[in-house]
Design a protein around this motif. Structure first.
Motif, PDB file in Angstrom:
ATOM      1  N   GLU A   1      69.443 -19.119  42.382  1.00  0.00           N
ATOM      2  CA  GLU A   1      68.797 -20.257  41.742  1.00  0.00           C
ATOM      3  C   GLU A   1      69.661 -20.790  40.607  1.00  0.00           C
ATOM      4  O   GLU A   1      70.380 -20.036  39.954  1.00  0.00           O
ATOM      5  CB  GLU A   1      67.426 -19.846  41.188  1.00  0.00           C
ATOM      6  CG  GLU A   1      66.441 -19.417  42.269  1.00  0.00           C
ATOM      7  CD  GLU A   1      65.093 -19.068  41.696  1.00  0.00           C
ATOM      8  OE1 GLU A   1      64.921 -19.177  40.468  1.00  0.00           O
ATOM      9  OE2 GLU A   1      64.199 -18.681  42.479  1.00  0.00           O
ATOM     10  N   LEU A   2      69.572 -22.100  40.398  1.00  0.00           N
ATOM     11  CA  LEU A   2      70.260 -22.765  39.302  1.00  0.00           C
ATOM     12  C   LEU A   2      69.253 -23.634  38.559  1.00  0.00           C
ATOM     13  O   LEU A   2      68.275 -24.105  39.151  1.00  0.00           O
ATOM     14  CB  LEU A   2      71.406 -23.632  39.829  1.00  0.00           C
ATOM     15  CG  LEU A   2      72.644 -22.900  40.336  1.00  0.00           C
ATOM     16  CD1 LEU A   2      73.586 -23.872  41.019  1.00  0.00           C
ATOM     17  CD2 LEU A   2      73.357 -22.201  39.191  1.00  0.00           C
ATOM     18  N   PRO A   3      69.468 -23.871  37.268  1.00  0.00           N
ATOM     19  CA  PRO A   3      68.532 -24.717  36.513  1.00  0.00           C
ATOM     20  C   PRO A   3      68.323 -26.086  37.145  1.00  0.00           C
ATOM     21  O   PRO A   3      67.221 -26.644  37.112  1.00  0.00           O
ATOM     22  CB  PRO A   3      69.188 -24.823  35.133  1.00  0.00           C
ATOM     23  CG  PRO A   3      70.001 -23.575  35.009  1.00  0.00           C
ATOM     24  CD  PRO A   3      70.508 -23.291  36.393  1.00  0.00           C
ATOM     25  N   GLY A   4      69.369 -26.639  37.763  1.00  0.00           N
ATOM     26  CA  GLY A   4      69.251 -27.952  38.380  1.00  0.00           C
ATOM     27  C   GLY A   4      68.340 -27.992  39.591  1.00  0.00           C
ATOM     28  O   GLY A   4      67.934 -29.074  40.039  1.00  0.00           O
ATOM     29  N   ASP A   5      68.006 -26.825  40.155  1.00  0.00           N
ATOM     30  CA  ASP A   5      67.131 -26.795  41.325  1.00  0.00           C
ATOM     31  C   ASP A   5      65.761 -27.400  41.015  1.00  0.00           C
ATOM     32  O   ASP A   5      65.137 -28.025  41.877  1.00  0.00           O
ATOM     33  CB  ASP A   5      66.956 -25.356  41.815  1.00  0.00           C
ATOM     34  CG  ASP A   5      68.231 -24.801  42.435  1.00  0.00           C
ATOM     35  OD1 ASP A   5      69.205 -25.558  42.605  1.00  0.00           O
ATOM     36  OD2 ASP A   5      68.254 -23.589  42.743  1.00  0.00           O
ATOM     37  N   VAL A   6      65.288 -27.213  39.800  1.00  0.00           N
ATOM     38  CA  VAL A   6      63.994 -27.772  39.410  1.00  0.00           C
ATOM     39  C   VAL A   6      64.048 -29.295  39.448  1.00  0.00           C
ATOM     40  O   VAL A   6      63.135 -29.961  39.944  1.00  0.00           O
ATOM     41  CB  VAL A   6      63.584 -27.268  38.010  1.00  0.00           C
ATOM     42  CG1 VAL A   6      62.301 -27.949  37.551  1.00  0.00           C
ATOM     43  CG2 VAL A   6      63.412 -25.756  38.017  1.00  0.00           C
ATOM     44  N   HIS A   7      65.140 -29.860  38.927  1.00  0.00           N
ATOM     45  CA  HIS A   7      65.336 -31.313  38.941  1.00  0.00           C
ATOM     46  C   HIS A   7      65.364 -31.822  40.377  1.00  0.00           C
ATOM     47  O   HIS A   7      64.724 -32.835  40.706  1.00  0.00           O
ATOM     48  CB  HIS A   7      66.633 -31.659  38.223  1.00  0.00           C
ATOM     49  CG  HIS A   7      66.902 -33.129  38.095  1.00  0.00           C
ATOM     50  ND1 HIS A   7      67.368 -33.889  39.141  1.00  0.00           N
ATOM     51  CD2 HIS A   7      66.779 -33.984  37.035  1.00  0.00           C
ATOM     52  CE1 HIS A   7      67.529 -35.141  38.749  1.00  0.00           C
ATOM     53  NE2 HIS A   7      67.169 -35.218  37.471  1.00  0.00           N
ATOM     54  N   LEU A   8      66.093 -31.135  41.251  1.00  0.00           N
ATOM     55  CA  LEU A   8      66.188 -31.562  42.642  1.00  0.00           C
ATOM     56  C   LEU A   8      64.825 -31.498  43.332  1.00  0.00           C
ATOM     57  O   LEU A   8      64.481 -32.387  44.119  1.00  0.00           O
ATOM     58  CB  LEU A   8      67.199 -30.696  43.390  1.00  0.00           C
ATOM     59  CG  LEU A   8      68.658 -30.811  42.935  1.00  0.00           C
ATOM     60  CD1 LEU A   8      69.525 -29.852  43.731  1.00  0.00           C
ATOM     61  CD2 LEU A   8      69.174 -32.233  43.079  1.00  0.00           C
ATOM     62  N   ALA A   9      64.068 -30.446  43.058  1.00  0.00           N
ATOM     63  CA  ALA A   9      62.744 -30.313  43.666  1.00  0.00           C
ATOM     64  C   ALA A   9      61.815 -31.439  43.233  1.00  0.00           C
ATOM     65  O   ALA A   9      60.937 -31.863  44.000  1.00  0.00           O
ATOM     66  CB  ALA A   9      62.147 -28.956  43.316  1.00  0.00           C
TER      67      ALA A   9
END
Length: 215
Positions: free
Chosen positions: A144-152
């Motif tokens: 997981e990466l912090p940017g995954d939340v943004h992408l979701a």
């Protein structure tokens, strides 16, 4: 305690451009990211089949390996699932190169195999910088990466094309990507019957239509 991978850099002299510096002003940018053991000239050959609106920049991977170059070494990573640290080192090198370029109105990514994995990693590392991604015969990297939340939340457009008989990418990597992409993108997924680890003319037609639609 694991050591951090060495910093990587993009060879600025090796980048192939589809337009002169003067003709790049105020045009969208499409970055091409080649596969393992290849170089910047490989994917540049498909430029003629892509929309004319974006300026194309084909970038050379930073690690000399095999007959060409790699984004992450096969000697220090699991097959089709490099460590996050090594993938991020390659992505950071691309982001550093981008920082030195005049800012275009939008940036898209098109990668093949390892380059496809890197295209997704770039979106995960800096999701606000990229408008869309095209991943051909590639995969998502575990973790997981912090940017995954943004992408979701924002679900940027992603095209994922692969061949039905591609045995270069392990089934575990395909399963991982199949699980990850639908929840982190607005996904256009295509499987091409009888295609191995390659890009077909039909696939290029679909990619071109996808990019036109996004732009």
């Amino acid at each position: 305690m694991p050591t951090s991978p060495p910093a990587l850099t993009i060879d600025r002299e090796a980048v192939l451009w589809s337009a002169s510096e003067r003709d790049r002003v105020d045009r969208p940018l499409l970055m091409l990211l080649h596969g393992y053991g290849s170089d910047e000239a490989d994917l540049f050959g498909i430029s003629a089949y892509l929309p004319l609106e974006p300026v194309i920049a084909s970038v050379r991977a930073p690690i000399p390996e095999g007959p060409g170059f790699a984004w992450f070494s096969r000697f220090s990573n699991s097959e089709s699932n490099p460590s996050q640290a090594n993938a991020n080192a390659a992505a950071t090198a691309v982001l550093d190169w981008l920082d030195d370029q005049p800012a275009p109105p939008s940036i898209g990514l098109l990668g093949f195999s390892q380059g496809g994995a890197l295209a997704l990693q770039l979106m995960r590392l800096a999701p606000e910088r990229f408008s869309y991604a095209v991943q051909l015969s590639g995969f998502a990297i575990a973790g997981e990466l912090p940017g995954d939340v943004h992408l979701a939340m924002h679900r940027p457009p992603v095209f994922w094309g692969r061949g039905s008989i591609d045995d270069s990418i392990p089934s575990a990597a395909i399963d991982r990507t199949t699980d990850w992409l639908p929840s982190h993108s607005t996904l256009d997924s295509r499987v091409y019957e009888g295609l191995n680890h390659a890009i077909s003319p039909r696939e290029l037609t679909d990619v071109s239509g996808f990019i036109r639609h996004v732009l």
